[in-house]
Design a protein around this motif. Structure first.
Motif, short mmCIF file in Angstrom:
data_model
loop_
_atom_site.label_atom_id
_atom_site.label_comp_id
_atom_site.label_asym_id
_atom_site.label_seq_id
_atom_site.Cartn_x
_atom_site.Cartn_y
_atom_site.Cartn_z
N ILE A 189 30.64 75.17 88.05
CA ILE A 189 29.24 75.51 87.75
C ILE A 189 29.12 76.93 87.21
CG2 ILE A 189 28.57 76.46 90.00
CD1 ILE A 189 25.99 74.84 89.76
N LEU A 190 30.09 77.79 87.52
CA LEU A 190 30.07 79.16 87.02
C LEU A 190 30.56 79.27 85.59
CD1 LEU A 190 31.61 80.95 90.14
CD2 LEU A 190 29.19 80.56 89.64
N SER A 191 31.38 78.33 85.15
CA SER A 191 32.00 78.41 83.83
C SER A 191 31.29 77.60 82.76
CB SER A 191 33.47 77.98 83.91
OG SER A 191 33.57 76.63 84.33
N VAL A 192 30.35 76.72 83.13
CA VAL A 192 29.71 75.87 82.11
C VAL A 192 28.88 76.67 81.11
CG1 VAL A 192 29.74 73.64 83.29
CG2 VAL A 192 27.95 75.29 83.85
N PRO A 193 28.22 77.80 81.48
CA PRO A 193 27.55 78.58 80.43
C PRO A 193 28.54 79.12 79.39
CG PRO A 193 26.69 79.19 82.59
CD PRO A 193 27.90 78.33 82.83
N TYR A 194 29.71 79.55 79.86
CA TYR A 194 30.76 80.02 78.95
C TYR A 194 31.25 78.88 78.06
CZ TYR A 194 35.26 81.95 77.45
OH TYR A 194 36.34 82.37 76.71
N ALA A 195 31.36 77.68 78.64
CA ALA A 195 31.78 76.52 77.85
C ALA A 195 30.75 76.19 76.78
CB ALA A 195 31.98 75.31 78.77
N LEU A 196 29.47 76.24 77.15
CA LEU A 196 28.41 75.97 76.19
C LEU A 196 28.38 77.04 75.10
CD1 LEU A 196 26.02 74.28 75.29
CD2 LEU A 196 24.56 75.55 76.89
N ALA A 197 28.60 78.30 75.49
CA ALA A 197 28.65 79.38 74.50
C ALA A 197 29.84 79.20 73.56
CB ALA A 197 28.74 80.73 75.21
N SER A 198 30.93 78.65 74.06
CA SER A 198 32.11 78.44 73.22
C SER A 198 31.87 77.37 72.17
CB SER A 198 33.31 78.05 74.10
OG SER A 198 33.63 79.07 75.01
N GLY A 199 31.19 76.29 72.54
CA GLY A 199 31.02 75.17 71.63
C GLY A 199 29.67 75.06 70.96
N GLY A 200 28.66 75.75 71.47
CA GLY A 200 27.32 75.64 70.89
C GLY A 200 26.53 74.53 71.54
N TRP A 201 25.24 74.45 71.16
CA TRP A 201 24.33 73.51 71.82
C TRP A 201 24.78 72.05 71.71
CZ3 TRP A 201 21.17 75.21 75.25
CH2 TRP A 201 20.58 76.48 75.13
N LEU A 202 25.35 71.68 70.57
CA LEU A 202 25.77 70.29 70.39
C LEU A 202 26.92 69.90 71.33
CD1 LEU A 202 25.62 69.70 66.52
CD2 LEU A 202 24.03 68.91 68.30
N SER A 203 27.60 70.89 71.89
CA SER A 203 28.71 70.56 72.80
C SER A 203 28.21 69.95 74.10
CB SER A 203 29.55 71.81 73.10
OG SER A 203 28.83 72.75 73.88
N LEU A 204 26.89 70.05 74.36
CA LEU A 204 26.34 69.38 75.55
C LEU A 204 26.57 67.87 75.47
CD1 LEU A 204 22.94 71.20 76.24
CD2 LEU A 204 25.00 71.19 77.69
N ILE A 205 26.60 67.35 74.25
CA ILE A 205 26.90 65.92 74.08
C ILE A 205 28.29 65.61 74.66
CG2 ILE A 205 27.26 64.07 72.40
CD1 ILE A 205 25.31 65.52 70.55
N LEU A 206 29.22 66.53 74.44
CA LEU A 206 30.57 66.35 74.96
C LEU A 206 30.59 66.38 76.48
CD1 LEU A 206 32.46 68.67 72.44
CD2 LEU A 206 32.22 66.18 72.36
N LEU A 207 29.72 67.20 77.07
CA LEU A 207 29.61 67.23 78.53
C LEU A 207 29.23 65.86 79.07
CD1 LEU A 207 29.46 68.65 81.30
CD2 LEU A 207 27.10 69.28 80.73
N PHE A 208 28.25 65.22 78.44
CA PHE A 208 27.81 63.90 78.89
C PHE A 208 28.89 62.84 78.64
CE2 PHE A 208 23.56 65.85 77.88
CZ PHE A 208 23.22 66.08 79.20
N ILE A 209 29.64 62.98 77.55
CA ILE A 209 30.73 62.04 77.28
C ILE A 209 31.82 62.17 78.34
CG2 ILE A 209 32.59 61.47 75.68
CD1 ILE A 209 30.74 62.21 73.38
N ILE A 210 32.18 63.41 78.67
CA ILE A 210 33.18 63.64 79.71
C ILE A 210 32.69 63.12 81.05
CG2 ILE A 210 34.38 65.42 81.04
CD1 ILE A 210 35.56 65.09 78.31
N ALA A 211 31.42 63.37 81.38
CA ALA A 211 30.85 62.90 82.65
C ALA A 211 30.88 61.38 82.72
CB ALA A 211 29.43 63.42 82.82
N SER A 212 30.49 60.72 81.65
CA SER A 212 30.47 59.25 81.64
C SER A 212 31.88 58.67 81.74
CB SER A 212 29.79 58.75 80.36
OG SER A 212 28.48 59.23 80.25
N SER A 213 32.81 59.28 81.01
CA SER A 213 34.19 58.79 81.02
C SER A 213 34.82 58.95 82.40
CB SER A 213 35.02 59.54 79.97
OG SER A 213 34.50 59.37 78.68
N THR A 214 34.61 60.09 83.03
CA THR A 214 35.22 60.33 84.34
C THR A 214 34.55 59.51 85.43
OG1 THR A 214 33.85 62.34 84.50
CG2 THR A 214 36.14 62.60 83.81
N PHE A 215 33.26 59.25 85.29
CA PHE A 215 32.60 58.35 86.24
C PHE A 215 33.19 56.94 86.14
CE2 PHE A 215 29.20 55.11 86.79
CZ PHE A 215 29.05 55.21 88.16
#
Length: 423
Positions: free
Chosen positions: A53-79
């Motif tokens: 939870i501490l590193s997700v802002p840095y992750a979003l800053a690394s990839g930009g706003w559209l990278s949030l889509i990747l967060l949901f893809i990773i979440a769905s895949s791992t679920f």
């Protein structure tokens, strides 16, 4: 109902359910554990939520706003792969650990490879906890030095050692029902951190004025790696599953855990990116001004998270070591020794690799993706036998495997370069 006795346990496990006894099947209560639905949810959320939870802002800053889509893809895949782990365990009641799944699918070789990936991942995550504590405590007390037997130790290194001493008693716990109480504190800590960061942005003159970038293609691999690290708890899932009093509710537990964690991760990522933009550090707590009360609450609460997670993370490692080298000894008498040695070794690694963001990115890309996505899919394909027939399910599983392989290859290469360039 037919039952079969597992060779390593004095409990009976359900082997075969009679299709004609639907009502009895629905009321089945496992005798393998005593953890309730709520306590299991606490363990699951605590395993998923934490330093990520501490590193997700840095992750979003690394990839930009559209990278949030990747967060949901990773979440769905791992679920989905979490559900596959449950299905693998349901096929064979003798499967009780993550390593058992690898062995059931690919024999001794599979068990060895799964063991290597799982234990290295969990071990580096535990070392990451140490780095996290050293970073945040030295941020609060930058001028504090330590003197041990005439040897001068800097603030960061000294706090890593001090934290290890404090957390050592919790590492000796190996009961999931007992650990659930500690896990509850970890879940509450995540909520407090989120609320404190929001308070700092809204009421402590930081604001949410940063706009950020729509997409940063160069940072996408790092973003994916860090997102994957947020969902790296799969090696712990079999332990949580077998600890349940009613194992039929495990799918609901996974849904609750992944929903809660994805919501908190997304919220923290958005808040942190709006507060600090592309300048956000690998841990958002390092950007907060330490003179504000909200910042102090966030930083101090951050220190609780590793305390709540450490014992849960090292339990599979301890179980593996006991199975490998202590089969002919009294395992209980050596349990404390193994956990203590693991603690000392993670401290040494933390002092040697003090790059939290790069370490977590590497762990997420190479190890978390492997243990949370690739291994569950491949094992399920083999154990279930669906690889023999073409169908929708087989195609979905292979697509998830492909995603895992691409992320692991690209992400680990980029994160490894970052670590080398910043040594």
């Amino acid at each position: 109902m037919e039952v079969k006795k597992h060779e390593d346990y004095s409990v009976t496990l359900p082997l075969l359910f009679d299709n004609e006894k639907k009502e009895e099947d629905e009321e089945y209560i496992s005798s393998t554990g005593n953890a309730s639905f709520i306590s299991t949810c606490f363990n699951g959320v605590n395993a998923l939520s934490g330093v990520g939870i501490l590193s997700v802002p840095y992750a979003l800053a690394s990839g930009g706003w559209l990278s949030l889509i990747l967060l949901f893809i990773i979440a769905s895949s791992t679920f989905y792969t979490g559900l596959l782990i449950k299905r693998c365990m349901d096929v064979d009641p003798t499967i009780r650990t993550y390593l058992d799944i690898g062995e059931r699918a690919f024999g001794k070789t599979g068990r060895m490879l799964v063991s290597m990936a799982m234990n290295v991942e969990l071990y580096l995550v535990a070392a990451g906890f140490m780095i996290l504590e050293g970073d945040n405590l030295s941020e609060l007390f930058p001028e504090m030095d330590f003197e041990i037997y005439g040897t001068h130790i800097g603030a960061k290194s000294g706090f890593v050692i001090l934290f290890a001493i404090i957390i050592l008693p919790t590492s000796w716990l190996n009961s999931m029902s007992v650990l659930s109480y500690i896990s509850a504190s970890g879940v509450i800590a995540s909520v407090i951190i989120l609320c404190s960061v929001f308070w700092a942005g809204e009421f402590d003159d930081i604001g949410f004025q940063e706009k950020g970038k729509i997409v940063n293609w160069n940072g996408i691999p790092s973003a994916i790696s860090l997102y994957a690290f947020c969902y790296c708890a799969h090696p712990v899932f079999p332990n949580i599953y077998t600890s349940m009093r009613n194992q039929r509710h495990f799918s609901k537990v996974l849904f609750v855990c992944f929903s809660f964690c994805t919501f908190t991760y997304t919220t923290m990522a958005v808040i942190g990116y709006l507060m600090f933009g592309t300048k956000v550090q690998s841990q958002i707590t390092l950007d907060l001004p330490t003179n504000n009360l909200s910042s102090k609450v966030a930083i101090w609460t951050t220190l609780v998270t590793p305390i709540a997670k450490y014992a849960l993370m090292i339990t599979p490692i301890v179980n593996t070591i006991e199975a490998w080298i202590l089969s002919s000894y009294n395992k209980r008498s050596y349990n404390f020794l193994i956990r203590t040695i693991l603690m000392i070794s993670t401290v040494i690694v933390a002092l040697s690799l003090p790059f939290f963001g790069y370490l977590m990115s590497f762990v997420g890309a190479l190890l978390s993706v492997t243990t949370a996505i690739t291994i569950p899919c491949l094992c399920y394909l083999k154990i279930s036998g669906i690889y023999r027939r073409i169908g929708v399910e087989m195609m979905i599983v292979w697509i998830v495997v492909l995603i895992g392989i691409v992320v692991a290859a690209v992400g680990s290469y980029i994160s490894l370069l970052d670590m080398i360039n910043n040594v």
